[in-house]
Design an enzyme around this catalytic site. Structure first.
Site, PDB file in Angstrom:
ATOM      1  N   ARG A  25      13.011   6.664   6.810  1.00 24.66           N
ATOM      2  CA  ARG A  25      11.858   6.809   7.112  1.00 24.66           C
ATOM      3  C   ARG A  25      11.435   6.318   8.479  1.00 24.66           C
ATOM      4  NH1 ARG A  25      12.431   4.776   1.512  1.00 24.66           N
ATOM      5  NH2 ARG A  25      11.628   5.992   0.128  1.00 24.66           N
ATOM      6  N   LYS A  50      10.020   1.413   1.204  1.00 26.70           N
ATOM      7  CA  LYS A  50       8.952   1.947   0.215  1.00 26.70           C
ATOM      8  C   LYS A  50       9.323   1.272  -0.980  1.00 26.70           C
ATOM      9  CE  LYS A  50       6.317   5.996  -1.325  1.00 26.70           C
ATOM     10  NZ  LYS A  50       6.569   7.459  -1.237  1.00 26.70           N
ATOM     11  N   HIS A 113       9.590  13.155   8.946  1.00 29.84           N
ATOM     12  CA  HIS A 113       9.677  13.520   7.569  1.00 29.84           C
ATOM     13  C   HIS A 113      10.518  14.791   7.318  1.00 29.84           C
ATOM     14  CE1 HIS A 113       9.410  12.753   3.232  1.00 29.84           C
ATOM     15  NE2 HIS A 113       9.191  13.979   3.155  1.00 29.84           N
ATOM     16  N   ARG A 116      14.062  13.729   7.751  1.00 30.85           N
ATOM     17  CA  ARG A 116      14.541  13.122   6.371  1.00 30.85           C
ATOM     18  C   ARG A 116      14.898  14.280   5.220  1.00 30.85           C
ATOM     19  NH1 ARG A 116      14.269   8.439   3.497  1.00 30.85           N
ATOM     20  NH2 ARG A 116      13.010   8.733   1.211  1.00 30.85           N
ATOM     21  N   HIS A 139      15.398   6.857  -3.060  1.00 30.49           N
ATOM     22  CA  HIS A 139      14.474   6.844  -4.316  1.00 30.49           C
ATOM     23  C   HIS A 139      14.568   6.269  -5.493  1.00 30.49           C
ATOM     24  CE1 HIS A 139      14.062  11.414  -2.341  1.00 30.49           C
ATOM     25  NE2 HIS A 139      13.096  10.481  -1.632  1.00 30.49           N
ATOM     26  N   TYR A 148      14.896  18.293  -3.602  1.00 30.15           N
ATOM     27  CA  TYR A 148      15.848  18.759  -2.331  1.00 30.15           C
ATOM     28  C   TYR A 148      16.774  19.888  -3.016  1.00 30.15           C
ATOM     29  CZ  TYR A 148      13.710  15.118   0.178  1.00 30.15           C
ATOM     30  OH  TYR A 148      12.731  14.489   0.827  1.00 30.15           O
TER      31      TYR A 148
END
Length: 166
Positions: A25, A50, A113, A116, A139, A148
């Site tokens: 990120r 995150k 992003h 990414r 994640h 994705y």
């Protein structure tokens, strides 16, 4: 403007390459320190992402030499990719640099992003395991990464439609 033999263009290019090559990120990129890179194994140790998830992501061997030049002779606690003034890059700077690079390349609106997203999609399109991509992206939930696979399936459908004789 130069800083220790470094041009902003080289720094900007490196920020884009590391973002795409590792899937970090933009906020994580800006927090990376030299100590977070293991260039002998092409690894980046990404912390405080995150949800405060620590993770390991891989770097392309192609950018290893660029990173080695960037960090040569600098302390381990220095920013991995530095600003013109020698400090850490800001998220706004990276966003601007990526946007301007997309405009110069005439490829439309590009964001960190999106890089990414391209990282994850390209891995899946080339056969990467979904769980491995999940780990590299940091994640917590596999359903976030499964987004994705939809993009990869849509691309496969369009390729099939365009090239299959029946």
């Amino acid at each position: 403007l130069r800083m220790a033999g470094q041009t902003p263009i080289r720094t900007h290019r490196l920020a884009i390459l590391v973002t795409y090559a590792s899937g970090v990120r933009v906020s994580e990129l800006c927090r990376l320190r030299i100590r977070d890179a293991d260039l002998h194994r092409n690894l980046l140790f990404v912390d405080l992402g995150k949800g405060a998830k620590d993770r390991i992501t891989l770097l392309s061997p192609r950018i290893e030499n660029d990173l080695r030049r960037e960090i040569a002779g600098r302390p381990r606690d220095a920013p991995l990719i530095r600003s013109r003034r020698g400090g850490a890059l800001t998220t706004r700077t990276v966003q601007r640099v990526v946007r301007e690079a997309g405009e110069r390349a005439d490829v439309g609106r590009v964001t960190p992003h999106l890089l990414r997203h391209a990282f994850a999609t390209h891995l899946l399109e080339h056969g990467a395991d979904l769980r491995a991509v999940q780990a590299m992206l940091g994640h917590a939930d596999i359903s976030t990464t499964e987004i994705y696979t939809h993009v990869a399936r849509e691309r496969l459908r369009s390729i099939h439609s365009a090239h299959h004789p029946r």
